[in-house]
Design a protein around this motif. Structure first.
Motif, short mmCIF file in Angstrom:
data_model
loop_
_atom_site.label_atom_id
_atom_site.label_comp_id
_atom_site.label_asym_id
_atom_site.label_seq_id
_atom_site.Cartn_x
_atom_site.Cartn_y
_atom_site.Cartn_z
N ARG A 6 -30.09 -9.91 -3.15
CA ARG A 6 -30.32 -11.24 -3.72
C ARG A 6 -30.41 -11.08 -5.24
NH1 ARG A 6 -36.58 -12.40 -1.67
NH2 ARG A 6 -37.49 -10.49 -2.48
N ASP B 154 -34.82 -16.05 -4.41
CA ASP B 154 -33.66 -16.40 -3.60
C ASP B 154 -33.82 -15.89 -2.18
OD1 ASP B 154 -32.49 -17.52 -5.80
OD2 ASP B 154 -31.20 -15.79 -6.24
N TRP C 263 -32.74 -13.77 1.08
CA TRP C 263 -31.99 -12.54 1.28
C TRP C 263 -30.62 -12.86 1.89
CZ3 TRP C 263 -33.17 -8.11 -0.82
CH2 TRP C 263 -34.51 -7.75 -1.06
N ARG C 264 -29.67 -11.99 1.57
CA ARG C 264 -28.34 -12.12 2.16
C ARG C 264 -27.95 -10.78 2.77
NH1 ARG C 264 -23.04 -11.53 -0.02
NH2 ARG C 264 -23.90 -11.15 -2.10
#
Length: 967
Positions: free
Chosen positions: A306, A311, A313-314
């Motif tokens: 991220r 933000d 998490w991806r």
């Protein structure tokens, strides 16, 4: 008759006569040391004698009567486990009479045992079944109506209260092995035999279930049980294992060896390894049972990135995560200079993994900004022992305590933090060794079953140096110095300066009493006991010092370590069995992380980075030019981050947010960084401030080595494939390659080979040797025994002459005031470990589900606090809320807590005061006020909000519900 038969293996005495005797067993001539039991002699002669009550870790008992033998010229039948061998004996282990006797004995056992052998969970691993086959029992004439099956008309129920094992009294044969294991091996005395005849049964405590009793769930009773009376729940659920692997525990610094019994890649149970030199077949509740965290559903198994910590998490591929971390580190260095990033190694990871991280930082980052958690625990040990003795490690093996006449424990709680060694120490104390405890708190050793400290110096927190100098004053002024030892082994000039200093009246116990709070007569008595024993032994006595974080985590931590080293040299207690200076390391590989070059000023093997010859060796091997300037310590990294010059951090397997002092300062520093990369098995507190999360691997998922507190290097064996696809060393290698510095190891044994090539103290270490010998101890090279060095400084100190150093007491800045009238000190508890990331995800939380504040009844009454009340604890650093435990274990004016649960915020209130030499935080002395409250602190409220946000980000990344773990 049995006093001399101290068992180590089926009747083998612990200390046998050098005289050999010869006897005849079943027509075979057998030669054994005098004092060997007949059972052991038979085994040595290749003859197996049936047995049930005998086992290889307990004193001989002679109750089961299966091991009866006949001796020519003697009437009757004798138990071979309790009968010493004598020269010229002619022994029969097999005869028609013995066969009939054993069958009869076995029939009585089976008659009072459930007839469910085919469905029993111990099927295939039951000594009762085995012995029935050995004696040829095929039919039982008596009914199964023994009282251990029924209570009145009702069948006796199985006790399932313990989360890890069951107790089924119907299967008990009352062999006494569990009771003896609890007494002899563990030293808890939690089990007894109640009732008589068929009504006999094992009882925990005063008729309690196991969970309510004093049982500490070490598993010694389960290990000793020859039937399925006491059995692991995992075995009941999964059945018997089909293969096993040897590995090393990943909890404290004792480094217990385990045999992982498995089905495929599924661990069925962890059995303490009898050939493990550190534990010799014993274990504690953590290593024995609390390994389920390795497959817990909280495990993060996919990389995440991220841009900002606010933000979501991806989840991404390994390639994208590694590429993103490498590009961010390079960007930061391009914009802010090569010293703008750094890393922290892990004391939970292997030697090989730690070595690679420090190599990555020095070779790929191009600086020496590397540090480790030892900074906040035992860095004063490295400095203090290095200055006095010339090496940064303890002097003895754990087994050495068996030869101690006097044991001094300073600032440590072995039964809670190092329980397997604590049991070994308690056994020696029960045998007659004398005990001195120096601690602000009444730890278990002060007054436990069959043990009472001869002296408890219950000092005020922060006055360690005053006490150690007062002890030295007594030894120097009462003629208790080991003058010949000092003349031969120590630097004369430093000794004379030290002696003059400690002999001053201002350093006497009487002068120091107001500072320390310890009565002068107790200090004088303890000093005399340490220096000369109690007079019961002829000749020199063996006195050993064991210490923990209650020594090092102070503003004068390094000074205190040097004071301990002085005391041991002054009395000649260094360089042989039963003596020495022994730091009890907290984490499984904290010794190894230091050995591997994790400090910013040292390369592997404790060689200074500024030394051009040493540096040239590494430059030649690594193919890069190394900076000669020491890098940043962890506290310096935080300050530089807040100042805008340190902006990138690679943190492997360490939770600095929860474990470092002044939490709000730490989180502010992390929030100021542009790229924080965390590599761990769980989303820990530090990961909540990270931009890249790289999934780590547990000790079950990797090969490597750990080094314990006695410098013992032991193998860690991969039991299953890494859940995230890579072991930690492989992840570090991927990052290094992405940064442009190639690493191409195919197995950790290649990394160890490189360590051995570049590190003189590891020159003789190899996987082949460790696997062949079980373990080795550094220093291990051509000048040592093949297995390395068990006792350090035998003929001379590593530095040559031992160096005495003056230890002037300087009061800590953390003084009580009207606003903060109490002193807070911290420690650990048996069932939980460090920041709790592992143990909180196991049933261990059934024993300890929250951190509590211990407060003396006087202080509690003054504040209107009752047991179980919520109290606010405020220091100059912060404020948190805990529930109170009112107890006399802590002295008036002092409060105590643990730090295993993140929501407790124990380190929110600890300050940034630290050791003058190493920056080790002063966790053990914080001035606080305690008052009743009705709501959480403002920090805890903000923590809860931030925690929920982060868990929400994680859930969004995983697109599945998450389990927070713990409370």
């Amino acid at each position: 008759m049995l006093e001399h038969l101290k068992q180590t293996d089926f009747g083998t005495p612990a200390s046998l006569s050098e005289e050999l005797i010869t006897l005849e067993i079943d027509g075979r001539e057998v030669t054994v040391p005098k004092g060997t039991s007949l059972m052991r002699a038979a085994v040595d002669g290749g003859v197996k004698v049936p047995k049930l009550c005998a086992t290889d870790s307990l004193e001989p008992f002679g109750s089961c009567r299966l091991c009866l033998v006949q001796i020519e010229g003697r009437k009757g039948f004798l138990a071979s486990c309790t009968t010493p061998a004598e020269a010229g004996m002619k022994v029969k282990t097999q005869s028609p009479q013995l066969q009939e006797l054993r069958k009869g004995v076995m029939e009585l056992y089976i008659s009072d045992h459930p007839l469910d052998c085919l469905t029993c969970s111990s099927n295939g691993d039951c000594e009762l079944q085995d012995m029935a086959g050995v004696v040829g029992l095929r039919e039982v004439r008596y009914g199964m109506d023994g009282a251990n099956h029924f209570k009145g008309e009702a069948k006796v129920e199985v006790d399932t209260s313990n989360p890890y094992f069951n107790y089924d009294p119907s299967k008990c044969i009352v062999c006494n092995r569990c009771v003896r294991a609890c007494e002899e091996t563990q030293g808890t005395f939690a089990l007894t035999i109640s009732g008589r005849g068929f009504e006999s049964r094992i009882t925990a405590g005063q008729g309690d279930d196991f969970m309510a009793s004093d049982c500490v769930s070490c598993g010694a009773c389960v290990q000793a049980c020859p039937t399925a009376t006491l059995q692991e729940k995992t075995v009941v659920e999964l059945g018997q294992s089909e293969h096993s692997e040897i590995t090393t525990c990943a909890y404290c610094g004792v480094g217990c060896g385990f045999k992982a019994e498995m089905k495929g890649e599924q661990v069925v149970r962890m059995v303490p390894w009898k050939d493990g030199k550190a534990n010799e077949g014993h274990a504690c509740v953590k290593g024995r049972f609390a390994w389920g965290y390795a497959t817990h559903k909280d495990r993060i198994t996919k990389p995440m990135i991220r841009a900002k910590i606010t933000d979501p998490w991806r989840e991404v591929s390994w390639e994208e995560a590694i590429g993103y971390a490498a590009s961010e580190f390079r960007r930061i260095q391009a914009e802010h200079g090569k010293d703008s990033i750094g890393g922290i190694t892990s004391s939970r990871c292997t030697n090989e993994e730690t070595y690679l991280v420090q190599k990555l930082i020095r070779a790929a980052f191009g600086n020496n900004n590397v540090d480790t958690c030892a900074r906040v625990c035992h860095s004063p040990t490295g400095y203090g022992l290095g200055q006095t003795y010339g090496t940064s490690a303890g002097t003895q093996t754990f087994k050495s305590v068996e030869h101690s006449d006097v044991i001094m424990v300073i600032g440590a709680n072995p039964t809670a933090a190092h329980p397997v060694f604590g049991s070994r120490m308690k056994k020696r104390l029960r045998e007659g060794a004398k005990l001195i405890v120096i601690d602000p708190r009444e730890i278990d050793l002060v007054n436990s079953p069959h043990i009472k400290a001869d002296y408890h110096l219950q000092l005020k927190p922060g006055t360690n140096v005053a006490v150690i100098t007062a002890l030295a004053h007594v030894i120097a002024t009462e003629g208790l110095l080991a003058e010949q030892y000092i003349d031969e082994r120590c630097d004369a000039k430093s000794f004379e300066q030290w002696k003059a200093f400690v002999s001053r009246a201002e350093n006497s116990p009487e002068a120091m009493a107001e500072v320390t709070g310890v009565a002068p007569e107790l200090v004088r008595g303890a000093a005399r006991l340490y220096a000369k024993g109690d007079g019961s032994k002829q000749g020199p006595i063996n006195a050993a010092i064991y210490y923990g974080l209650g020594v090092t985590e102070h503003a004068q931590g390094s000074t205190m370590v040097m004071g301990i080293a002085n005391l041991a040299m002054a009395t000649g207690n260094v360089g042989r069995e039963g003596v020495g200076v022994n730091p009890l390391r907290g984490q499984n590989n904290v010794q190894g992380s230091c050995d591997m070059g994790s400090f910013p000023h040292e390369l592997p093997g404790y060689r200074h980075i500024s030394d051009s010859i040493t540096r040239a060796e590494f430059e030649g091997a690594w193919g890069v030019q190394l900076s000669p300037e020491p890098g940043l310590r962890i506290p310096n990294m935080f300050e530089a981050a807040l100042g805008g010059s340190f902006l990138g951090l690679y943190c492997e397997g360490e939770d600095i947010v929860q474990s470092d002092p002044n939490t709000q300062h730490v989180t502010a520093a992390l929030s100021a960084m542009q790229c924080v990369v965390v590599q761990d098995i769980f989303l820990n507190e530090t990961a909540k401030y990270a931009h890249v999360f790289l999934p780590g691997s547990s000790f079950m998922e990797k090969d490597g080595t750990f080094t314990n507190a006695e410098r013992r290097i032991s193998r860690v064996t991969k039991l299953m494939q890494p859940l995230a696809g890579y072991a930690d060393w492989e992840v570090t290698q991927l990052l290094s390659n992405a940064l442009g510095y190639p690493m191409n190891y195919s197995h950790p044994r290649e990394i160890m080979a490189e360590i051995a090539e570049l590190t003189p103290t590891f020159a003789g270490v190899s996987y082949e040797k460790i696997e062949r010998l079980g373990s080795v101890q550094w220093p291990c090279n051509e000048s040592t025994d093949e297995a390395g060095t068990s006792i350090m400084h035998v003929d001379k100190f590593v530095r040559g002459k031992g160096r005495f150093i003056i230890t002037q007491y300087v009061a800590t800045d953390e003084k009580v005031t009207q606003r903060f009238p109490l002193l807070l000190t911290t420690g650990r508890i048996l069932s939980q470990y460090n920041v709790g990331a592992q143990t909180r995800r196991t049933p261990n939380s059934e024993w300890h589900s929250e951190d509590r504040l211990e407060i003396h009844p006087v202080d509690a009454e003054d504040r209107g606090v009752r047991d179980g009340d919520w109290v606010g604890i405020e220091s100059r650093a912060g404020h948190t809320v805990l529930r109170a435990t009112v107890t006399e274990r802590i002295q008036p004016g002092v409060v105590y807590t643990t730090f295993h649960f993140p929501e407790s915020g124990a380190n929110v209130i600890t300050t940034d005061s630290s050791d003058w030499a190493t920056n080790c935080p002063e966790y053990k002395v914080t001035a606080v006020q305690v008052m009743p409250v009705e709501q959480p602190s403002s920090w805890q409220k903000s923590y809860a909000r931030f925690n929920n946000e982060q868990l929400g980000h994680l859930a969004a990344a995983q697109e599945t519900p998450v389990f927070a773990g713990g409370k």
